[in-house]
Scaffold this active site. Structure first.
Site, PDB file in Angstrom:
ATOM      1  N   LYS A   1      49.228  17.927 155.404  1.00  0.00           N
ATOM      2  CA  LYS A   1      48.712  16.812 154.597  1.00  0.00           C
ATOM      3  C   LYS A   1      48.143  17.334 153.275  1.00  0.00           C
ATOM      4  O   LYS A   1      48.321  16.709 152.222  1.00  0.00           O
ATOM      5  CB  LYS A   1      47.613  16.051 155.357  1.00  0.00           C
TER       6      LYS A   1
HETATM    7  N1  LIG Z   1      44.474   7.821 161.728  1.00  0.00           N
HETATM    8  C1  LIG Z   1      43.568   8.394 160.981  1.00  0.00           C
HETATM    9  O1  LIG Z   1      42.414   8.591 161.373  1.00  0.00           O
HETATM   10  C2  LIG Z   1      43.923   8.825 159.603  1.00  0.00           C
HETATM   11  C3  LIG Z   1      42.910   9.308 158.770  1.00  0.00           C
HETATM   12  C4  LIG Z   1      43.220   9.690 157.495  1.00  0.00           C
HETATM   13  C5  LIG Z   1      44.511   9.585 157.042  1.00  0.00           C
HETATM   14  N2  LIG Z   1      45.491   9.139 157.868  1.00  0.00           N
HETATM   15  C6  LIG Z   1      46.837   9.087 157.337  1.00  0.00           C
HETATM   16  O2  LIG Z   1      47.289   7.738 157.380  1.00  0.00           O
HETATM   17  C7  LIG Z   1      48.710   7.707 157.612  1.00  0.00           C
HETATM   18  C8  LIG Z   1      48.998   6.834 158.769  1.00  0.00           C
HETATM   19  O3  LIG Z   1      48.283   7.355 159.861  1.00  0.00           O
HETATM   20  P1  LIG Z   1      48.266   6.616 161.238  1.00  0.00           P
HETATM   21  O4  LIG Z   1      47.117   7.133 161.982  1.00  0.00           O
HETATM   22  O5  LIG Z   1      48.380   5.152 160.995  1.00  0.00           O
HETATM   23  O6  LIG Z   1      49.570   7.207 161.891  1.00  0.00           O
HETATM   24  P2  LIG Z   1      50.661   6.479 162.746  1.00  0.00           P
HETATM   25  O7  LIG Z   1      51.383   7.537 163.510  1.00  0.00           O
HETATM   26  O8  LIG Z   1      50.047   5.348 163.482  1.00  0.00           O
HETATM   27  O9  LIG Z   1      51.599   5.849 161.678  1.00  0.00           O
HETATM   28  C9  LIG Z   1      52.577   6.587 161.042  1.00  0.00           C
HETATM   29  C10 LIG Z   1      53.677   5.652 160.627  1.00  0.00           C
HETATM   30  O10 LIG Z   1      54.666   6.409 159.964  1.00  0.00           O
HETATM   31  C11 LIG Z   1      55.948   6.077 160.501  1.00  0.00           C
HETATM   32  N3  LIG Z   1      56.845   7.249 160.394  1.00  0.00           N
HETATM   33  C12 LIG Z   1      56.725   8.403 161.056  1.00  0.00           C
HETATM   34  N4  LIG Z   1      57.742   9.204 160.706  1.00  0.00           N
HETATM   35  C13 LIG Z   1      58.490   8.555 159.795  1.00  0.00           C
HETATM   36  C14 LIG Z   1      59.656   8.876 159.062  1.00  0.00           C
HETATM   37  N5  LIG Z   1      60.274  10.042 159.180  1.00  0.00           N
HETATM   38  N6  LIG Z   1      60.122   7.972 158.213  1.00  0.00           N
HETATM   39  C15 LIG Z   1      59.526   6.772 158.072  1.00  0.00           C
HETATM   40  N7  LIG Z   1      58.416   6.414 158.749  1.00  0.00           N
HETATM   41  C16 LIG Z   1      57.903   7.296 159.590  1.00  0.00           C
HETATM   42  C17 LIG Z   1      55.689   5.711 161.931  1.00  0.00           C
HETATM   43  O11 LIG Z   1      56.714   4.892 162.448  1.00  0.00           O
HETATM   44  C18 LIG Z   1      54.366   4.984 161.815  1.00  0.00           C
HETATM   45  O12 LIG Z   1      54.550   3.638 161.521  1.00  0.00           O
HETATM   46  C19 LIG Z   1      49.139   9.160 157.812  1.00  0.00           C
HETATM   47  O13 LIG Z   1      49.665   9.632 156.631  1.00  0.00           O
HETATM   48  C20 LIG Z   1      47.847   9.857 158.145  1.00  0.00           C
HETATM   49  O14 LIG Z   1      47.904  11.204 157.777  1.00  0.00           O
HETATM   50  C21 LIG Z   1      45.216   8.745 159.122  1.00  0.00           C
END
Ligand SMILES: NC(=O)c1ccc[n+]([C@@H]2O[C@H](COP(=O)([O-])OP(=O)(O)OC[C@H]3O[C@@H](n4cnc5c(N)ncnc54)[C@H](O)[C@@H]3O)[C@@H](O)[C@H]2O)c1
Length: 481
Positions: free
Chosen positions: A59
């Site tokens: 990331k």
């Molecule tokens: N969950 C947290 O606490 C948190 C905190 C900070 C940042 N984030 C960031 O937020 C974003 C989403 O996190 P999340 O927790 O909702 O994760 P998540 O796994 O719930 O969502 C990820 C999404 O990306 C999609 N995806 C995965 N691979 C893919 C690909 N190759 N092509 C297209 N789509 C694809 C998945 O289908 C899913 O909808 C991420 O980038 C994560 O790093 C999350």
């Protein structure tokens, strides 16, 4: 491929399609190295050089790549670093919590439980993205090429947050504190075993070691830059966010028939059984340090009296001698040693109050009378039930006395584990006991059905089975059962 190459592809696509603004959804984890607390961290914190977790490393690389692409070919970029995102549809935190709660792992707190954390409701993250996109247009200089921390602006104890979610879904709140180091080494051991057995699987979720660090360290962030430069402020409060999250995960709530309906301030069954006083607190590990001290002292006494190789009398004499020497030594200590105050033992410390003595004597008299009542009953010679009970318990005592040392040792371990385990798994153990009881009842009924009537009459005569009237051949079979 997904995180870094994916970000590169998006940047390239933006350039080709002449997109003007790109806001990257990074994470606050990019500044967390796992071994240091972050108190009110702001954007002056630099990204880590060495990451504990591969996901965070990737990331950080993707974030750098997007920020590096700023102001090239007319594309403006910035990054948002939300901390611990939660909300309906969460695929990480709540599902992981529920998976851990089902087998009872969420009873444990890793570390002191006092560490603070910032959480961000998912709608606030979305709102921050809209604010950032708009700000990239209007306040380009202070926003383009920058990263901003995003939180709900309501830091909370990490374990309080988990407790609210768990309780909301009907699971028990965490309450047993485990030292972080112990959990850490257990996880390393499990990981090592997995690797040795070739069971290691790679997936996109955070590593267990990293989760332990997230759960035991303070990580709070300052959102002033986001407020000032992109005009962000949360649109949903933490309380509202938590309740809508709990509502959306109601399908994962604990089965209502198994629901742990007890109010946790209310006394448990086993606590009531132990009298709810000091003994109950000690045996139920309410204060781990105190219980452990008592356990250690009892184990030492057990060793001294039973495993030391001397007779009971000489062990008792040696113990009294040692106790007198310690008390004498303590008595001649100065009242202050290197700045530490030495508390004096009050003269009334070993005195027994009159009521305690009266109660003890009354109890002994009661037990004595009860014993004699049973002997008188036995002497009549017509109550086989009492005879079997007395004979059985005397035989059991004889067996225990034969292996007296082992019995005491087992009782000690039992007292400090069984009550505690029962309190933790009360519904499950009760369910199992009910099942076994019903099974035995059914077995007894079928046994009686198959026993010849004259023998059943004999059992009634001996009062082993209770009925007002002994059944005869023609009597109702159901009443007999
Ligand atoms: N969950 C947290 O606490 C948190 C905190 C900070 C940042 N984030 C960031 O937020 C974003 C989403 O996190 P999340 O927790 O909702 O994760 P998540 O796994 O719930 O969502 C990820 C999404 O990306 C999609 N995806 C995965 N691979 C893919 C690909 N190759 N092509 C297209 N789509 C694809 C998945 O289908 C899913 O909808 C991420 O980038 C994560 O790093 C999350």
């Amino acid at each position: 491929m997904i995180i870094v190459q994916g970000a590169k592809n998006v940047v390239t696509a933006c350039r080709e399609c002449k997109v003007r603004r790109l806001v990257y959804n990074s994470t606050a984890d990019v500044v967390f190295d796992g071994s240091h607390d972050i108190h009110n961290g702001d954007e002056t914190l630099t990204c880590c050089w060495k990451f504990q977790d591969l996901m965070c490393d990737l990331k950080a690389q993707a974030e750098a790549l997007v920020l590096f692409a700023n102001n090239i070919d007319g594309l403006l970029t910035c990054a948002l670093r939300p901390s611990n995102v939660f909300g309906p549809g969460d695929t990480q935190l709540v599902p992981l919590l529920v998976n851990l709660a089902k087998p009872g792992w969420t009873k444990f707190i890793i570390g002191s439980g006092e560490n603070m954390s910032d959480f961000t409701y998912v709608e606030n993250v979305a709102h921050a993205h809209v604010c950032a996109a708009e700000a990239l247009d209007s306040r380009m200089v202070s926003v383009a090429g920058m990263a901003f921390f995003i939180t709900n602006l309501e830091p909370i104890k990490f374990w309080d947050f988990l407790s609210i979610i768990l309780e909301g879904l009907g699971y028990q709140r965490p309450f047993i504190k485990l030292p972080t180091g112990v959990v850490w080494y257990i996880i390393l051991l499990v990981k090592w075993i997995h690797e040795k057995l070739g069971l290691r699987t790679y997936n996109h979720s955070l590593s267990a070691c990293y989760i332990v660090q997230l759960a035991s360290r303070t990580r709070t962030f300052d959102c002033i830059a986001a407020q000032k430069h992109i005009g962000y402020s949360p649109v949903v409060s933490l309380e509202e966010g938590v309740s809508s999250t709990i509502q959306s995960f109601s399908h994962l709530a604990r089965d209502s028939s198994l629901a742990y309906s007890r109010d946790f301030n209310e006394q448990s069954k086993v606590e009531k059984l132990l009298g709810g006083g000091k003994v109950a607190d000690i045996l139920l590990w309410k204060d781990e340090k105190k219980t452990f001290t008592y356990f250690l002292v009892l184990v030492l006494l057990f060793y001294w009296f039973f495993l030391g190789g001397s007779t009971l009398t000489s062990s008792a004499a040696k113990f009294l001698l040692l106790l007198s020497a310690v008390l004498f030594g303590y008595g001649i200590l100065p009242s202050n040693i290197f700045g530490f105050n030495v508390k004096r033992i009050s003269p009334s410390c070993f005195e027994l109050s009159e009521t305690v003595i009266k109660d003890s004597i009354a109890r002994i008299a009661f037990l004595w009378n009860m014993g004699f009542r049973n002997i008188r009953l036995l002497a009549k010679g017509d109550d086989w039930n009492t005879f079997f009970k007395v004979a059985g318990s005397l035989y059991l005592s004889k067996l225990m006395l034969q292996s007296f040392t082992w019995s005491i040792g087992l009782a000690l371990v039992f007292a400090f584990t069984a009550f505690f385990v029962y309190e933790q798994y009360e519904p499950e153990i009760d369910g199992l006991a009910k099942f076994l009881f019903n099974y035995l009842k059914k077995s007894k009924a079928s046994l009686i059905r198959n026993v010849p009537a004259p023998f059943v009459s004999f059992l009634y005569d001996c009062k082993i089975l209770h009925e007002h009237k002994a059944p005869t051949e023609g009597n109702d079979r159901k009443r007999l059962q």
